[in-house]
Structure formats: C-alpha cells, structure tokens
Design a protein around this motif. Structure first.
Motif, short mmCIF file in Angstrom:
data_model
loop_
_atom_site.label_atom_id
_atom_site.label_comp_id
_atom_site.label_asym_id
_atom_site.label_seq_id
_atom_site.Cartn_x
_atom_site.Cartn_y
_atom_site.Cartn_z
N SER A 206 1.07 -1.39 -0.07
CA SER A 206 -0.06 -0.14 0.63
C SER A 206 1.09 1.22 -0.03
O SER A 206 0.36 2.20 -0.75
CB SER A 206 -1.00 0.23 0.92
N ASP A 207 2.19 0.90 0.39
CA ASP A 207 2.97 2.04 0.28
C ASP A 207 3.57 2.82 -0.68
O ASP A 207 4.21 3.61 -0.64
CB ASP A 207 3.78 2.89 1.72
N LYS A 208 3.61 1.58 -1.61
CA LYS A 208 4.05 1.95 -2.94
C LYS A 208 3.42 1.49 -3.92
O LYS A 208 3.27 2.06 -4.70
CB LYS A 208 5.61 0.75 -3.65
N SER A 209 2.26 1.00 -3.63
CA SER A 209 1.62 1.38 -4.76
C SER A 209 0.58 2.79 -4.87
O SER A 209 -0.13 3.18 -3.98
CB SER A 209 0.18 -0.47 -4.39
N ASP A 210 -0.20 3.17 -5.86
CA ASP A 210 -1.42 4.03 -5.97
C ASP A 210 -1.97 3.79 -6.48
O ASP A 210 -2.21 3.43 -8.05
CB ASP A 210 -0.51 5.07 -6.93
N LEU A 211 -2.91 2.98 -5.69
CA LEU A 211 -4.33 2.78 -5.76
C LEU A 211 -5.10 3.43 -6.59
O LEU A 211 -6.61 3.32 -6.67
CB LEU A 211 -5.01 1.85 -5.32
N ARG A 235 -4.03 -5.42 1.77
CA ARG A 235 -2.99 -4.13 1.80
C ARG A 235 -1.81 -3.64 2.88
O ARG A 235 -2.54 -3.69 3.66
CB ARG A 235 -3.85 -2.45 1.73
N VAL A 236 -0.49 -3.76 2.46
CA VAL A 236 -0.19 -3.66 3.54
C VAL A 236 1.41 -3.41 3.11
O VAL A 236 1.90 -3.53 2.16
CB VAL A 236 1.13 -5.40 3.50
N VAL A 241 9.31 -3.47 7.11
CA VAL A 241 8.93 -5.07 7.33
C VAL A 241 10.40 -6.02 6.89
O VAL A 241 10.92 -5.38 6.09
CB VAL A 241 7.74 -5.81 6.17
N ASP A 242 10.45 -6.89 8.01
CA ASP A 242 12.24 -6.87 7.42
C ASP A 242 12.10 -8.47 6.61
O ASP A 242 13.00 -8.48 6.39
CB ASP A 242 13.26 -7.94 8.95
N ILE A 268 12.75 -7.80 -0.76
CA ILE A 268 11.66 -7.86 -1.99
C ILE A 268 12.93 -9.39 -3.12
O ILE A 268 12.54 -10.20 -3.42
CB ILE A 268 11.57 -6.94 -2.91
N GLU A 269 14.09 -8.87 -2.93
CA GLU A 269 15.00 -9.77 -3.67
C GLU A 269 15.31 -10.99 -2.58
O GLU A 269 14.71 -12.27 -3.47
CB GLU A 269 16.04 -9.12 -3.45
N GLU A 270 15.03 -11.29 -1.29
CA GLU A 270 15.41 -12.30 -0.72
C GLU A 270 13.57 -12.91 -0.82
O GLU A 270 13.82 -14.14 -0.77
CB GLU A 270 14.93 -11.87 0.82
#
Length: 503
Positions: A206-211, A235-236, A241-242, A268-270
C-alpha cells in the motif's frame, strides 16, 4: 378339369414363434437403448449465447488433480425453491459441474419448502438459516468421523448465497434490479474455497502502490477479481518489514508511486529468491522508480520511459489495441486475440532468449504486444506527436511479460520455480475500463502466479438478464388482449363451429 394344388401347408406355429421372438427382441433393444441413454448421455446447450456451457477454465479445473484425485466426493447441495425465478438457471449449471467432474461432485437438489425436514437437517448440520436460496459445497474428507460441533466451522464447507450469484443495478427510480446472473462464477469460487480450505494470500504494498493512479479507485475491481480466484489481497505497507512471512504466496505492486529503499529492495529480493514465490507489477501514469526499475531490469523486463500511442487522422489515440501472443501455456485461451488497454500504457523491453539471463535460470516471456501502428513515444505530452526513429520505440511494442526463475522443464524442480508478471498498464482495472478479456488475463496471471495453471484462461461470463420496458398504456392493452379479446375470439370460433354443425 381341376388341377392339384402345389401350395405348401402353412406353418402357423413357426410363424407365430418368429413373430413373438421379433417382438421380444424389439422390446429388449428398446429397453437397452433407453437404459444406455439414461446412463450415457451428452446434453447440448441450445441457448443462443451458450449460457449453460461452462467456461474452458472451469472445465479444466473440474478434471484437474485438485478434483479428480480426491478420495472422498464433494457434496454439492442446491437448496433452491422449485418456483424460484433463477432455479431454471442454477440447475443446469450445477448439473454440468457434476457431469464434468466424472462423479467427484455428488449433486442434490432440495426444495426447503416442500422438503422441510431435509432443510431442517441441513440447517442443523451446517449452522445456517434459510433466509434465501443457496448452495452448500461440502469438500470435507472423512467427515463422518468429525464431531458435529466442528462441522459448522470447517474451512472445507462453503455456503454460496443467492446474493453472490446476481449482479444488481440501481435504476433512475433508486430501485435495485437484477441485470446479470453469475451462477458459474459463484459456484466455482465456492468450490475452490471448499477444496483448498483457506485462500492464497497476496500482499498489495500500500505504501508503494498508487491504487488511485488513474483518477479512479481500482481496488474494487482488483480485489473482486482476486477474491473470485480464492486469492485474498491485503493492503500492507512494506515500511518496517524485515522479512515477508512464509504464508504470503504473492506480492503485488500496483502502479508504483514511491521508490523502495535499499533495505526494502533486499526484502523483495529475498522473497523473490525463495522457491514458489511470485510478484505482480503493473505500471501507472508515472515513471517506474529507479530501484524498482533496476530490480525488474535484472530479471529481464525493463519498463521504458515512454507512452504507447498512435496518431490517426491527426488525433492522438492512447487507448492501445493489443494482441495476446502465443506460446505461453497459461494464456492459451487468449492466444492471437485482441484487446484494448485504456489509460496510460508504458512499453516494456523484454529480453527473450538472452543467454546471460538463461544462464542465471531467468526466462522472460512476452505475453501481450501492441498493434504495429502503435509506438512508444518518449516526448509526451507535447504539442505535436510524431514518431522519431532515433528516440521512440517502433511498434509493435511489448506491454505485458512474464518471468520464470528456476527450471520449469525439470520434473523434480518444476514446482519450485518463482514467477513474475509485469503489465505496462493499470488503467484496465478502472471500473469504467474493465473488459472481460482483460479481467480474464488478470485472473489467468494471478492463478499462474500461485501455481493454479488449470484455472487460467477464459473465465465464466455473466448471464444477461433482459427486461422489456413497457408503458402503462401498453400493459393495459396486453391485459385487455389476454382477459377479453382472446377469450372472446375463442368463444366466437366455438359459436361458428356449433352453428355450422346445427345447420
């Protein structure tokens, strides 16, 4: 002078026996044909729009391992009043589910009014109140040994209510009326939910997506499409987030608006490097942020900094006509078909066949490309839009791609691959732009991402409900015809016939 007759004596017993034998054989053949036709038959859908033929994706799911390899059959109980308006629609659809499952779905019809004792038993077993027509889908295994107290809370029991099967629309008089029937869609969603027990989980960052990237709330269309596939979108925010939890099946970044930090890229890569992980990314009206763009480029698909368009009769057209490419199995039903992407569309650089990527176990695949008349314009908006071969991307341009990380052709490792889908458009999720083929494409991508390829392809369609609008004078005329003119006409004919016989 009389002559001796040479006629042979008539063998009446032989003729009678043969006649009787023929009659018996005809009756046996007639009975055998009737028995075989009752056991082995193939119904045909003669409706104009094949309203009662299940979609290809539903048909594939009913013969998939999820259904065919079950030890215990699935009990589907249609609790509908026989005189209900939509009973004639739900019955043939439910019968198709049972027929195509090859006996894995046991079907039962119950009229709660006429079979009140059975309805009370069902209400007690499943803890429901029959306030409306519904369908009970029971996919429990070994349910005879379950205590009665657990039956009502079993995740493998799904109740599909009538209100989930219909589409309402509010008219000018603020009255809700039914405009569509989603019987197949509702039963399929209920069946998947009952079999799997719990939905697959997808995090929408939610903090990266523009819904609201296209000026319209796209969340209702996105969430409804995913929920119907038994995928639960949440929506998270990614901030703080670790590590992505193990129970999260997929991550979605819809119209990225803000870039990821170095720590967030690591998270994200992990997640992406885990077996059976999946990512869904759609671009919006803004340029994809640098870190996210670099991550996508490292996996073989780079969003270009352009806008796909064409010019026709001096008018700029940004609604992109596209073609689904062939070759990728989960979009088979859509191969070579056309669709329209409205809103902002960015082109993608898809590095198919790149040896350096293949050596890393990364395989990009093209899914959707524009018509050749469209190109990627790097200078937009501008007073005058003209294709410049030095700066612009010539058509056809790629607008959707998939990425596989792993060894999909290795039988032992095929189930461990990670998957990604990147779509260079988000506007197709706007309610006013939502088209069936685009929603089928989204559903196919979502099911492929979570490892449900059998549900990919063309999905269920809404049965159209027509209502003939009549004015009050027209209704009055029809009533007079039915109540006065037609009976009077029949009486006149009867009088004429009686008079002719009397004469």
């Amino acid at each position: 002078m009389s002559k001796e007759s040479n006629a042979l004596p008539v063998k009446r017993f032989r003729i009678g026996f043969l006649s009787l034998l023929q009659i018996v054989l005809v009756l046996l053949i007639f009975g055998a044909v009737n028995f075989l036709s009752s056991q082995l038959y193939r119904p045909f859908d003669l409706s104009e729009d094949l309203d009662f033929t299940l979609s290809p994706s539903t048909s594939r799911y009913l013969v998939s391992e999820a259904v065919s390899e079950r030890e215990d059959p699935i009990q589907m109980t249609v609790v509908f009043r026989a005189d209900a308006p939509y009973y004639s629609r739900i019955r043939p659809i439910a019968e198709e589910y049972a027929r195509l499952s090859n006996g894995k779905i046991k079907l039962r019809f119950v009229d709660p009014i006429r079979a009140n004792d059975i309805a009370e038993t069902l209400a007690a077993e499943y803890g429901i109140v029959f306030q409306q027509d519904l369908v009970i889908i029971d996919a429990r295994s070994g349910k005879e040994a379950d205590p009665a107290s657990e039956r009502t809370v079993s995740p493998n029991v799904n109740i599909v209510k009538f209100e989930d099967m219909v589409v309402y629309k509010t008219d000018a008089n603020n009255q809700r009326r039914v405009v569509g029937f989603l019987g197949e869609d509702a039963l399929r969603a209920g069946l998947i939910s009952a079999i799997e027990g719990k939905p697959r989980k997808m995090w929408v960052l939610s903090d990266k997506s523009d819904l609201n990237s296209e000026g319209s709330d796209i969340w209702p269309v996105l969430s409804a499409n995913l929920v119907s596939q038994n995928i639960l979108p949440e929506r998270v925010p990614l901030t703080g987030v670790d590590r992505i939890p193990d129970d999260v099946d997929s991550i979605a970044i819809i119209a990225p608006n803000y870039d990821l930090t170095a720590e967030e890229i690591r998270v994200i890569e992990e997640f992406w490097n885990r077996p059976r992980s999946s990512l869904l990314v759609t671009t919006g009206s803004k340029i994809v942020p640098p870190r996210l763009r670099a991550f996508l480029r490292g996996n073989g698909v780079t969003p270009r900094q352009d806008r796909v368009l064409t010019v026709k009769s001096g008018v700029i057209q940004t609604a992109v006509t596209c073609r689904f490419t062939s070759g990728v199995e989960f979009t088979r039903d859509l191969w070579e078909k056309n669709t329209l992407l409205e809103g902002t569309t960015q082109s993608l650089d898809v590095r198919e066949g790149d040896n350096a990527l293949l050596a890393k176990g990364i395989t990009p695949l093209l899914l959707l490309e524009s018509w050749p008349t469209f190109w990627g314009e790097t200078k937009f908006p501008a007073d005058e839009v003209v294709f410049d071969e030095r700066e612009d991307t010539p058509g056809p341009v790629s607008v959707a791609a998939a990425v596989i990380r792993g060894a999909p052709n290795d039988e032992q490792l095929a189930e461990e691959v990670s998957r990604m889908v990147l779509i260079g458009n988000t506007g197709f999720l706007e309610p006013k732009h939502a088209q069936p083929q685009n929603l089928d494409f989204l559903a196919s991508c979502a099911n492929w991402l979570v490892g449900r390829e059998e549900l990919s392809g063309e999905g269920p369609r809404s049965l159209r409900i027509y209502k003939l609008p009549l004015l009050k004078p027209q209704v009055s005329f029809i009533n007079r015809m039915n109540l006065l003119f037609l009976p009077g006409f029949a009486l006149l004919i009867g009088a004429i016939v009686w008079s002719s016989r009397r004469s």
